[in-house]
Design an enzyme around this catalytic site. Structure first.
Site, PDB file in Angstrom:
ATOM      1  CG  ASP A 259      -1.835   1.163   1.307  1.00  0.00           C
ATOM      2  OD1 ASP A 259      -2.697   1.274   0.427  1.00  0.00           O
ATOM      3  OD2 ASP A 259      -1.701   1.972   2.241  1.00  0.00           O
ATOM      4  CD  GLU A 296      -2.308   2.661  -3.406  1.00  0.00           C
ATOM      5  OE1 GLU A 296      -3.345   3.285  -3.688  1.00  0.00           O
ATOM      6  OE2 GLU A 296      -2.002   2.334  -2.240  1.00  0.00           O
TER       7      GLU A 296
END
Length: 618
Positions: A259, A296
């Site tokens: 993330d 990401e």
């Protein structure tokens, strides 16, 4: 160096905790007779203790300075939640049946992102595993699980986790995740886990009681950044980097999705991602199975997927948000309000041929130039999608694409990612056009925190100019309304869209032009402001696909190159079998003959895929 936490050895259990500024550490064991044991300092801020004959599942806590007891920062199981004691996990107890599983190559993946809590009515790993055969039958061969680390309460997206090593007890705990992974491998499906290295949730976060895990030198959207380069950062770097081989080896996972890596800050000589790459290389050598690392990243930088030895971060692939933004705004003009820097068909073309749309241009949203060119990166360095948890969950009404655009444009969206030179990802239910919302939800127990979350959510949407208030993320109903309705997939228009996705997936997995990830063999010809032809070539240049995309309600026509007198129609979204309902099919049958010459038309929003199987001039 041994990992922190509680680990079984040949003679007992080794307890290890990092607390570099504490002068004393004690272990508390819970059982029929509560026990306290002093731990010994072993250097670099670690304390250790080895005990014989400790049963699997024994609960324990650590006492920094020998005073207040807290759960283990590296706990692998929190059976009583984020505030309760940790529990020892003996990984040898689980009987794996996937020993012949060697994983899947990244370029063959059809990824399916899902949230365990809302994927089924039960919201457990076991219930989710029961759906795997149907997913496999549709062509999906990789699951990306939203974070499953222990979080407060029984409902959460997962990004408020406070124990990165512990599998959420409400989902089924460590054995539940292993059961799911084992079942996935039996169905030929790889499992990728979304993990969070950039912050930890506020409730149940006791890391500060043990050491300087956080730094005030950098700021993230969630507060203080993780201390990757300050004083005592070695223990922090080990704590997070050890998570990669941990998930790989103990849970047989096939990869991780990291993330928001742009919020991890490290100015040291050996960057954190270089350390991760070193440990992962050793783990791959020990295990012999494939393991993929997906980032990401908000950087729009090619260095994310370059090896550390060349100054990169060492990831195998990264999410390509620009592809989503560019194509979505063309599907739904109202999307321009959210993505003001997109809205031109030329940007869609660049997303297909290059990757990053913003590769150094001035971006109004950022008020500066952004990104670098990704022209030289192979297509399988990117993951593309029309929907993910952020895109749907960060809308005030939790609307999916199926609610925002009509049926024909849903088919267009599916074709865009499946015919692209990138690795496609679907969000749970997208394959059949699920139209239930997917909201942001939590279940905190601290009243002050609940109030802050509710107020913060409302304020965030107010900044986007939404006229309505988002549902209260703390309420049970917000969570329940987010559960998908699996039975829809076999009826009416949902079944049609499900079969459309399966057909696209089969074409993608079998056609030589779609198995070529060299972006030099990708061309786009514009047919006006809302239409284009995507050209895909096989690696040997012998087979060519022409994919005509019409995002308007008008008719567009593509005239074939003179050296291609005849083309074969492989797929046409206007065929009767792909109609939303039978009446629409009879009124709007636009299907052309199997073989067409000189030109092909698409009447209204739709896509047509044609093949020319003869030598192609470069």
């Amino acid at each position: 160096m041994k990992r922190a936490g509680a680990w079984y050895t040949e003679t007992g259990v080794q307890f290890r905790v990092w607390a570099p500024e504490r002068k004393r550490m004690r272990l508390q064991l819970f059982g029929s007779n509560e026990e306290f044991h002093d731990m010994q300092p072993v250097g670099e801020g670690y304390y250790e203790l080895h005990l014989n004959r400790v049963p699997n599942g024994t609960k324990y806590k650590f006492l920094p300075e020998g005073e207040t007891a807290f759960p283990d920062p590296a706990s692998q199981f929190q059976p009583e939640g984020v505030h309760g004691p940790s529990a020892i996990v003996d990984h040898q107890y689980f009987q794996w049946s996937d020993l012949s599983w060697k994983g899947r190559a990244f370029d063959e993946l059809i990824i399916y992102e899902l949230h365990i809590g809302t994927f089924t009515a039960e919201g457990t790993f076991k219930a989710a595993a029961e759906k795997l055969p149907e997913l496999a039958a549709s062509g999906i061969n990789a699951i990306e699980l939203m974070p499953v680390s222990e979080f407060p309460g029984n409902r959460n997206w997962g990004y408020d986790g406070t124990y990165p090593y512990a599998v959420h007890s409400g989902y089924g705990g460590p054995d539940g995740l292993k059961y799911f992974v084992n079942a996935a491998h039996e169905n030929g499906i790889a499992v990728i886990l979304d993990v969070v290295f950039n912050h930890l949730g506020p409730e149940g976060n006791y890391l500060h009681e043990f050491g300087p895990y956080f730094t005030e030198c950098y700021v993230t959207p969630w507060g203080k950044a993780i201390n990757m380069d300050g004083e005592w950062s070695d223990g922090v770097r080990n704590y997070f980097s050890d998570l990669v081989p941990f998930w790989y080896e103990e849970y047989h996972l096939d990869g991780l999705r990291l993330d928001a890596i742009h919020t991890i800050y490290d100015k040291g000589a050996v960057h954190f991602w270089e350390l991760v790459e070193q440990k992962l290389k050793q783990a791959r050598q020990r295990n012999g199975r494939t393991f993929h690392m997906i980032a990401e990243s908000d950087l729009n930088s090619p260095k994310v997927v370059k090896s550390a030895e060349y100054g990169g971060y060492g990831f195998d692939a990264q999410w390509l948000d620009d592809f989503h933004h560019a194509f979505y705004v063309m599907l739904d003009p109202a999307g321009a309000d959210r993505y003001a820097d997109f809205g031109k068909v030329e940007q869609v073309a660049k997303a297909f041929t290059d990757g990053f749309v913003h590769s150094g241009e001035y971006v109004k949203f950022r008020k500066r130039r952004h990104g670098a060119s990704s022209v030289g990166l192979p297509g399988d360095s990117f993951v593309v999608f029309n929907l993910n948890h952020d895109q749907v969950g960060n809308r005030v009404g939790g609307e999916r694409l199926s609610v925002l655009v009509d049926f024909e444009r849903q088919k267009l969206a599916a074709a865009a990612i499946m015919l692209s030179p990138y690795v496609p990802m679907l969000f749970m239910g997208e394959e059949y056009g699920e139209d239930t919302p997917f909201f942001y939800f939590v279940s905190h127990t601290e009243e002050d925190l609940i109030e802050k979350v509710v107020e913060g959510r409302a304020s965030e949407f107010a900044e986007f100019g939404w006229d309505e208030q988002p549902p209260n993320p703390q309420e049970e109903d917000t969570f329940q309304r987010s559960k998908i309705q699996w039975e829809k997939r076999n009826t009416g228009k949902y079944r049609v869209l499900r079969d459309w996705h399966s057909t696209l997936i089969k074409l993608r997995q079998t056609h030589p032009a779609l198995r070529n990830f060299n972006k030099n063999d990708v061309r786009v010809h514009l047919l006006g402001p809302q239409a284009f032809v995507l050209i895909r070539l096989s690696a040997d240049q012998q087979v060519q696909l022409a994919c005509i995309f019409n995002l308007s309600d008008n008719t567009v026509t593509w005239t074939f190159p003179e050296d291609k007198p005849q083309w074969t129609v492989l797929l046409d979204s206007a065929e009767m079998q792909w109609a939303e309902d039978a009446d629409a099919a009879l009124m709007r049958d636009r299907h052309e003959p199997t073989h067409v010459s000189y030109k092909a038309s698409v009447v209204g929003a739709g896509v047509k895929v044609l093949e020319a199987a003869d030598p192609v001039q470069a």
